[in-house]
Every structure is written in C-alpha cells, then in structure tokens.
Design a protein around this motif. Sequence first.
Motif, mmCIF file in Angstrom:
data_model
loop_
_atom_site.group_PDB
_atom_site.id
_atom_site.type_symbol
_atom_site.label_atom_id
_atom_site.label_comp_id
_atom_site.label_asym_id
_atom_site.label_seq_id
_atom_site.Cartn_x
_atom_site.Cartn_y
_atom_site.Cartn_z
ATOM 1 N N ALA A 78 0.827 -1.212 0.000
ATOM 2 C CA ALA A 78 0.000 0.000 0.000
ATOM 3 C C ALA A 78 0.856 1.255 0.000
ATOM 4 O O ALA A 78 0.523 2.254 -0.644
ATOM 5 C CB ALA A 78 -0.921 -0.004 1.214
ATOM 6 N N GLN A 79 1.991 1.221 0.713
ATOM 7 C CA GLN A 79 2.836 2.409 0.834
ATOM 8 C C GLN A 79 3.529 2.767 -0.483
ATOM 9 O O GLN A 79 3.563 3.925 -0.892
ATOM 10 C CB GLN A 79 3.887 2.181 1.935
ATOM 11 C CG GLN A 79 3.319 2.133 3.344
ATOM 12 C CD GLN A 79 4.350 1.667 4.347
ATOM 13 O OE1 GLN A 79 4.904 0.574 4.230
ATOM 14 N NE2 GLN A 79 4.617 2.493 5.353
ATOM 15 N N VAL A 80 4.139 1.756 -1.108
ATOM 16 C CA VAL A 80 4.882 1.998 -2.351
ATOM 17 C C VAL A 80 3.890 1.971 -3.515
ATOM 18 O O VAL A 80 3.534 0.917 -4.024
ATOM 19 C CB VAL A 80 5.992 0.952 -2.566
ATOM 20 C CG1 VAL A 80 6.712 1.201 -3.885
ATOM 21 C CG2 VAL A 80 6.980 1.002 -1.412
ATOM 22 N N GLY A 81 3.432 3.132 -3.906
ATOM 23 C CA GLY A 81 2.439 3.235 -4.974
ATOM 24 C C GLY A 81 2.824 4.282 -5.997
ATOM 25 O O GLY A 81 3.996 4.664 -6.117
ATOM 26 N N THR A 82 1.837 4.761 -6.726
ATOM 27 C CA THR A 82 2.108 5.744 -7.773
ATOM 28 C C THR A 82 2.675 7.040 -7.214
ATOM 29 O O THR A 82 3.331 7.797 -7.922
ATOM 30 C CB THR A 82 0.824 6.050 -8.564
ATOM 31 O OG1 THR A 82 -0.203 6.465 -7.650
ATOM 32 C CG2 THR A 82 0.344 4.820 -9.304
ATOM 33 N N GLY A 83 2.437 7.295 -5.910
ATOM 34 C CA GLY A 83 2.992 8.488 -5.289
ATOM 35 C C GLY A 83 4.509 8.500 -5.297
ATOM 36 O O GLY A 83 5.142 9.558 -5.278
ATOM 37 N N ASN A 84 5.119 7.301 -5.327
ATOM 38 C CA ASN A 84 6.569 7.216 -5.376
ATOM 39 C C ASN A 84 7.115 7.605 -6.741
ATOM 40 O O ASN A 84 8.314 7.867 -6.889
ATOM 41 C CB ASN A 84 7.029 5.796 -5.043
ATOM 42 C CG ASN A 84 6.755 5.429 -3.608
ATOM 43 O OD1 ASN A 84 5.613 5.153 -3.239
ATOM 44 N ND2 ASN A 84 7.773 5.458 -2.780
ATOM 45 N N ILE A 85 6.253 7.616 -7.754
ATOM 46 C CA ILE A 85 6.676 7.999 -9.103
ATOM 47 C C ILE A 85 6.152 9.385 -9.453
ATOM 48 O O ILE A 85 6.926 10.314 -9.683
ATOM 49 C CB ILE A 85 6.181 6.956 -10.140
ATOM 50 C CG1 ILE A 85 6.816 5.592 -9.852
ATOM 51 C CG2 ILE A 85 6.531 7.405 -11.564
ATOM 52 C CD1 ILE A 85 6.354 4.487 -10.770
ATOM 53 N N THR A 86 4.829 9.530 -9.485
ATOM 54 C CA THR A 86 4.244 10.818 -9.871
ATOM 55 C C THR A 86 4.200 11.803 -8.713
ATOM 56 O O THR A 86 4.374 13.006 -8.899
ATOM 57 C CB THR A 86 2.823 10.612 -10.425
ATOM 58 O OG1 THR A 86 2.026 9.970 -9.428
ATOM 59 C CG2 THR A 86 2.853 9.735 -11.667
ATOM 60 N N GLY A 87 3.959 11.307 -7.494
ATOM 61 C CA GLY A 87 3.897 12.188 -6.336
ATOM 62 C C GLY A 87 5.228 12.850 -6.053
ATOM 63 O O GLY A 87 5.290 14.026 -5.680
ATOM 64 N N VAL A 92 8.937 17.801 -6.236
ATOM 65 C CA VAL A 92 10.158 18.516 -6.640
ATOM 66 C C VAL A 92 9.862 19.628 -7.640
ATOM 67 O O VAL A 92 10.661 20.561 -7.784
ATOM 68 C CB VAL A 92 11.225 17.560 -7.212
ATOM 69 C CG1 VAL A 92 11.673 16.567 -6.159
ATOM 70 C CG2 VAL A 92 10.739 16.843 -8.457
ATOM 71 N N VAL A 93 8.722 19.551 -8.321
ATOM 72 C CA VAL A 93 8.344 20.648 -9.222
ATOM 73 C C VAL A 93 7.706 21.785 -8.429
ATOM 74 O O VAL A 93 8.052 22.958 -8.590
ATOM 75 C CB VAL A 93 7.376 20.155 -10.322
ATOM 76 C CG1 VAL A 93 6.756 21.333 -11.063
ATOM 77 C CG2 VAL A 93 8.121 19.269 -11.309
ATOM 78 N N LEU A 336 7.699 20.572 -16.915
ATOM 79 C CA LEU A 336 7.001 19.294 -16.878
ATOM 80 C C LEU A 336 6.625 18.963 -15.440
ATOM 81 O O LEU A 336 7.245 19.445 -14.494
ATOM 82 C CB LEU A 336 7.885 18.181 -17.441
ATOM 83 C CG LEU A 336 8.269 18.285 -18.923
ATOM 84 C CD1 LEU A 336 9.295 17.221 -19.272
ATOM 85 C CD2 LEU A 336 7.037 18.147 -19.812
ATOM 86 N N THR A 337 5.620 18.107 -15.286
ATOM 87 C CA THR A 337 5.236 17.703 -13.931
ATOM 88 C C THR A 337 4.641 16.310 -13.955
ATOM 89 O O THR A 337 4.351 15.754 -15.024
ATOM 90 C CB THR A 337 4.225 18.688 -13.302
ATOM 91 O OG1 THR A 337 4.042 18.358 -11.924
ATOM 92 C CG2 THR A 337 2.876 18.615 -14.019
ATOM 93 N N GLY A 338 4.478 15.720 -12.783
ATOM 94 C CA GLY A 338 3.825 14.426 -12.659
ATOM 95 C C GLY A 338 4.452 13.336 -13.503
ATOM 96 O O GLY A 338 5.671 13.235 -13.652
ATOM 97 N N THR A 339 3.590 12.491 -14.087
ATOM 98 C CA THR A 339 4.044 11.359 -14.892
ATOM 99 C C THR A 339 4.878 11.816 -16.081
ATOM 100 O O THR A 339 5.856 11.146 -16.458
ATOM 101 C CB THR A 339 2.840 10.536 -15.382
ATOM 102 O OG1 THR A 339 2.027 10.157 -14.258
ATOM 103 C CG2 THR A 339 3.289 9.286 -16.112
ATOM 104 N N ALA A 340 4.519 12.960 -16.687
ATOM 105 C CA ALA A 340 5.250 13.460 -17.857
ATOM 106 C C ALA A 340 6.713 13.721 -17.522
ATOM 107 O O ALA A 340 7.611 13.389 -18.308
ATOM 108 C CB ALA A 340 4.591 14.736 -18.376
#
Length: 447
Positions: A78-87, A92-93, A336-340
């Motif tokens: 549950a902890q390691v999710g999309t937030g570790n990539i896009t979040g 940092v942006v 750029l931000t997020g997944t991009a």
Amino acid sequence: MELFTALVEQASSFLWDYLLLFLLVGTGIFFTIRLRGVQLRRFGEGFRRVFGGFTLRGKKAGHDGMSSFQALTTAIAAQVGTGNITGCATAVVSGGPGALFWVWVSAFFGMATIYAEAVLAQHYKTVENGRVTGGPAYYIRAAFKGRFGRVLAGIFSVLIILALGFMGNMVQSNSIGDAFANAFGLNRLLVGVIVAAIAAFIFLGGVQRIASVTEKIVPVMAAFYILGCLVILVMNARALPNTFAQIFVLAFDPQAMAGGVAGVTVQQAMRFGVARGLFSNEAGLGSTPHAHALAKVKQPQDQGAVAILGVFIDTFVVLTLTGLVLISSGLVPQGLTGTALTQAAFSQSFGAFGPIFIAICMFFFAFSTIIGWYFFGHTNFKALFGEKALPLYSLIVVVFILIGSTLKVDLVWAMADFFNGLMAIPNLLALLALSGVVAAIDRGQKK
C-alpha cells in the motif's frame, strides 16, 4: 461538476498542506521524544527481523494471522504506490529540489509514528469468529471508552472504506490504464478488465492469497525499480554532486543556485516535501496497522521495529531514488510535472524504453496498492457489516477498478485525497491518547 471538484481540491489542499502537515509531523516528533528516538534504537532490530530470514515463500497465512514479513510486505504494497513515481515529481516541481530534504524529515519522524501504530495494532488485536483481526478501529475504541469511542471508530472505518477501498482503488486502476495506453497504445477498457479479473482472483483467496501475493510481488517490483534507478544514477554520476547540493541548499534557500524553480519559497519547499512524504509512506494515516495487527510475533514491539522498515524502504529508498533521478536529469525547472516529468527523465537515459519501464513499474506499484488498500477496507467493512457482507464489498471494489481504468477521475482523486486525510484525524487522536501504553510496551512493561 468542475466547481464541486475545485471546492473538494481546495478543501483537500488545506487539510493536507496545513492541518495534517502540523498534526502528522507533530505526532512524529512527540513519539520520537517520548520513545527516546525509537526509529534509531530499533532500526537494526527491524532490519534483522526483515532480512534475517528473507524468503519469497513464507509459511501460509491463516486464521491466526500471517508472518511478520508478510505483514510488512502487505503494508509496503500500500505504501509503495504511484505516489513514489508521480507524487515525487509533483513535490520537486512544486517545492523545488529542496522538497526532497523535507520529505526525508517527515519520513524520519513518521518512522516513530508508524512504530506506535504497529505496537497498538498488535496490542489490541482480537479474535472474531476464529480469525485474528485488528487495526485503528480497535485501538480507537480502547482509547475512548463508551459511545464516543464507538462512533469515532465507526467514522474511521467509513472513511477508510471510501478513501482506499472504493475511490482509492478506482484512481489506482486509472493510473494503470493511463500508463499502458500511453506506453503501448492499449485500450483502457481492456486493461481495466484484465486488472479487475486478476484483482478478483486475489480477493477471492482471502488473507491467505493476499499475503502470498504481496510477499512475492513487493520484493520483486521494488528490486526492479531500484535497479532501473541505480542504472540511471550511474549514467548521471557526474551530476550527482550538484544534485545533492541542490537538495540541501535549496531546502533553505530555493533560489540560491541553478536548478531552483522560479518563485518557490522555503515554506513551499517544506510544505510540498512534508505533505508528499507523509502521503507516500502513510505513517499516521491509520492504513498499515491493519496488516501489522495480523503479524505472528512474540510481543508488539517486535512488529513495531519491522514497521519502521516500511517507511524507510518506501521513502528513504524508493521515493528518494525517484527524486535523485528527476533532479539529476536537469528537467525539473523546465515546466514538466507528474508522470510526464518522470517519463521524460527515464527516457533521457533509457530512450524509447523509458515510458515502457515506467508503465511496467506503474502497473506493479498501483496494483500492489490495490491489494493493500482492498485489504484495509475489507477489515473495516467486516467490522461494520459482518463477514456475510464481504462478497458485496469485493464486488463493489472490482467494479470500481473496472470503471476507474476508463474514466477521467479528477473528482474521485480529489475526494480520495480528502477522505484519506480525514481518516488520519481519529487515528492520530487515539495514538496520542494511548501514548502511555506505547511507551510502557516499548520499555517491556505489560499494560
């Protein structure tokens, strides 16, 4: 609908960026002091317990619970999710490279909070219909006796079912659909059908199958992503000294050197770093204690030490590696931000394989989160409506997974964030009320 979405987003932003920022960090600081730096004292113990008997084929989980490692991997799922990539990219942006420093600060104190959560989940776990169960709803009732405690526990259960079990899993499947549509051109509905079918198969197997899947998928997905990040960091080795300089300098003076983001202030670096860090590792939110309650350990503090490793792996390893890749790419100030941004950073080193790599990681990260969040909602749904109602809960989650893969879910994202934040409040109140119990258990005293 757009106006309502904007209102929910504003309410969620206020909740996370102001109220919870101080409440969550404050709770972490409080437990760090009261438990005498428990995240440092028990870190080695937790490391030995996790990696001392490491295996991908642990003992089968049953009515009496699961192994300590299986409980940890269910929590990390549950902890390691999309937030570790896009979040991380958002942090940092919006807060500049210095936000990563504040991510570390929040995670350090969060390790003390999650220790307290796991200890209480173990201490107040119970057996219902021959099955071990536990979580915040149980220690909330212990902290506040009578009707108030029952109502507060009920509110927590409803919030976590909505935030994670239903809406949260909807947006996770949406992330998978987007990633595969962008990387491979696949139809989102087809992706949703496949994800929903796999999820249904795992859900039908109950706690035993969930534990079996997470103990295998979590180490493999983490190793795959970590290896990919390390390869890029080796390729970007010359940029690493400046990367670390940016993290530490820009945390306190966001405009002090090249690499800063125009207009970012120290307050923003701190706010986005702390908020993203806490959202990623879930320390204090009341989600992961459901898994830690089921661990078969001799004493509650044993699982508390293991829980500390969950925050460490999620934030100091996985999320940090993402941040280093993004900052060392030099792409952070370019809009750029997020997944991009993440895809661009990985494509810079991996070429055409970059988006594919991110799509694969997004699938495993998001799908593991679906499993973890389903389980957390499952525990609370059973507590509210009984075991006979669980097939209905499973069906609703599968339907939401299918729908989420195809729709634009801005409102659902906003509501999931909002309810996710709200559920932390009763959990934190109970943690603080029971801090004496945690301290006594940590000292080896029986309560």
